[in-house]
Enzyme design. Sequence first.
Site, PDB file in Angstrom:
ATOM      1  N   SER A 136       0.845  -1.199   0.000  1.00  0.00           N
ATOM      2  CA  SER A 136       0.000   0.000   0.000  1.00  0.00           C
ATOM      3  C   SER A 136       0.881   1.250   0.000  1.00  0.00           C
ATOM      4  O   SER A 136       1.775   1.392   0.846  1.00  0.00           O
ATOM      5  CB  SER A 136      -0.876  -0.049   1.260  1.00  0.00           C
ATOM      6  OG  SER A 136      -1.662   1.094   1.378  1.00  0.00           O
ATOM      7  N   SER A 188      -4.856  13.396  -3.404  1.00  0.00           N
ATOM      8  CA  SER A 188      -5.758  14.543  -3.311  1.00  0.00           C
ATOM      9  C   SER A 188      -5.218  15.728  -2.537  1.00  0.00           C
ATOM     10  O   SER A 188      -5.652  16.848  -2.757  1.00  0.00           O
ATOM     11  CB  SER A 188      -7.068  14.103  -2.694  1.00  0.00           C
ATOM     12  OG  SER A 188      -6.879  13.784  -1.347  1.00  0.00           O
ATOM     13  N   HIS A 216      -9.744  11.052  -7.794  1.00  0.00           N
ATOM     14  CA  HIS A 216      -9.479  12.446  -8.198  1.00  0.00           C
ATOM     15  C   HIS A 216      -9.025  12.540  -9.649  1.00  0.00           C
ATOM     16  O   HIS A 216      -8.501  13.563 -10.074  1.00  0.00           O
ATOM     17  CB  HIS A 216      -8.463  13.090  -7.252  1.00  0.00           C
ATOM     18  CG  HIS A 216      -8.982  13.156  -5.847  1.00  0.00           C
ATOM     19  ND1 HIS A 216      -9.779  14.184  -5.392  1.00  0.00           N
ATOM     20  CD2 HIS A 216      -8.868  12.274  -4.824  1.00  0.00           C
ATOM     21  CE1 HIS A 216     -10.116  13.944  -4.134  1.00  0.00           C
ATOM     22  NE2 HIS A 216      -9.577  12.792  -3.758  1.00  0.00           N
ATOM     23  N   THR A 244     -15.087   7.457  -8.000  1.00  0.00           N
ATOM     24  CA  THR A 244     -16.248   8.022  -7.302  1.00  0.00           C
ATOM     25  C   THR A 244     -17.158   8.721  -8.299  1.00  0.00           C
ATOM     26  O   THR A 244     -16.710   9.144  -9.364  1.00  0.00           O
ATOM     27  CB  THR A 244     -15.811   9.037  -6.224  1.00  0.00           C
ATOM     28  OG1 THR A 244     -16.958   9.469  -5.497  1.00  0.00           O
ATOM     29  CG2 THR A 244     -15.140  10.266  -6.812  1.00  0.00           C
ATOM     30  N   LYS A 247     -17.340  13.425  -7.163  1.00  0.00           N
ATOM     31  CA  LYS A 247     -16.437  14.576  -7.331  1.00  0.00           C
ATOM     32  C   LYS A 247     -16.637  15.137  -8.743  1.00  0.00           C
ATOM     33  O   LYS A 247     -17.602  15.856  -8.955  1.00  0.00           O
ATOM     34  CB  LYS A 247     -15.007  14.162  -6.978  1.00  0.00           C
ATOM     35  CG  LYS A 247     -14.980  13.627  -5.519  1.00  0.00           C
ATOM     36  CD  LYS A 247     -13.619  13.469  -4.946  1.00  0.00           C
ATOM     37  CE  LYS A 247     -13.607  12.638  -3.677  1.00  0.00           C
ATOM     38  NZ  LYS A 247     -14.197  13.275  -2.493  1.00  0.00           N
ATOM     39  N   THR A 362      -5.679  14.672   8.147  1.00  0.00           N
ATOM     40  CA  THR A 362      -5.810  14.620   6.687  1.00  0.00           C
ATOM     41  C   THR A 362      -4.439  14.814   6.038  1.00  0.00           C
ATOM     42  O   THR A 362      -4.115  14.186   5.029  1.00  0.00           O
ATOM     43  CB  THR A 362      -6.808  15.704   6.202  1.00  0.00           C
ATOM     44  OG1 THR A 362      -7.997  15.585   6.988  1.00  0.00           O
ATOM     45  CG2 THR A 362      -7.149  15.542   4.747  1.00  0.00           C
TER      46      THR A 362
END
Length: 404
Positions: A136, A188, A216, A244, A247, A362
């Site tokens: 990851s 992002s 994104h 998604t 967005k 974040t």
Amino acid sequence: MDFESFFSSKLEDLKLEGRYRVFMDLERQVGDFPRAKRHVNGTTQDITIWCSNDYLGMGQNPAVLKAMHEALDKCGAGAGGTRNISGTNHYHVELESELASLHGKEAALLFNSGYMSNWTTLSTLAAGLPNAIVFSDGGNHASMIEGIRHSKADKVIFKHNDIKDLEKHLKAAYPARPKIIAFESVYSMDGDFGRIAEICDLAEHYGAMTYLDEVHGVGLYGEHGAGLAEREGLMHRVTIIEGTLAKAYGVVGGYIAGSAAMCDYIRSYASGFIFSSALPPAVAAGATAAIKHLKASEFERAQLRRNVAMVKAGLDRLGIPHMANDSHIVPVLVGDATKCKWISDYLLDHHGIYIQPINYPTVPRGTERLRITPTPLHSEQDIEVLLQSLDGLWKQCALSRAVA
Ligand code: PLP
């Protein structure tokens, strides 16, 4: 236990650190994006949003609204069930077929959000594949991290976008173990691009599957808006593309696209898919309309590129530091949670400019920032007002300037 004091003291901690999250009370105005009304203390303030992820203004696009109105009038409000128990509506089936075709894959599967698609797919895959190991990227989104964690599979976090580090870990893993490399196309918060081609090279060499979050990227890059992998001619090399609808497509929902067997496997085994009610049909209809529109129209993407270039050039001219990247995201670094919040409040109260401060967790502590997202619908005048307001603040607060 005194539960209320516990909650209050934890909230006080956030406030002391300057990273208590304020949730702006907004009212979007059809046909007037990026303008909105902000409800505050019983009154309203007209504001211009500079931090929306409705990157192309599709949430207000007439074709999207028309499709949603029609579906609402035809099918009513909700889907009426989980996908397996009466909740699959023809609009969902059409949307999945549109998504599969967009990404050049055999199939696609819808979820109620991008978060759910990442969490559910990664947790189901990593738990289901016997003795799987997940690689990851260190910059991955919380939804991927949580999904991988929930699977209880072994995981290796490789340094963000570091191909050598990824290869070192792949080499060290037992060759026969099923491997999943999970990464993003557009990160992002920094706005940098994932190294899709090099990761696909490694995946092919070490027999790993690739899982690419294009949240994104979809709608924004590539000839048909299928994302960065489309722009780079790499969609066929990526095993699973996740995206998604909330967005650049302006609606809500998430999805994966890949082989028919893989999508059917997730559909048949994933708790987060099976046990949650389906999206309202009108949402699926709106998303299909947005995808179709952005497949054919380059106009919004071209306007976006123009406005992003204008904002970046203006910041450079004024010496306001922003992170360099090739994407549509413009992160202006402040590096301090309290200052970041203060600047954001000042912009809102004095100039009607809304840019939400971005704090830990974040982004890492010390890299707090204003994440600016220009859209095709910001005017040159809007851009000028933004730049002048930031310039005034930088002068007033003696904030550091970038060397021109
Ligand atoms: N993946 C990334 C990289 C994201 O930034 C986000 C949300 O911001 C998500 C997934 C979740 O998508 P959604 O907002 O559709 O739940």
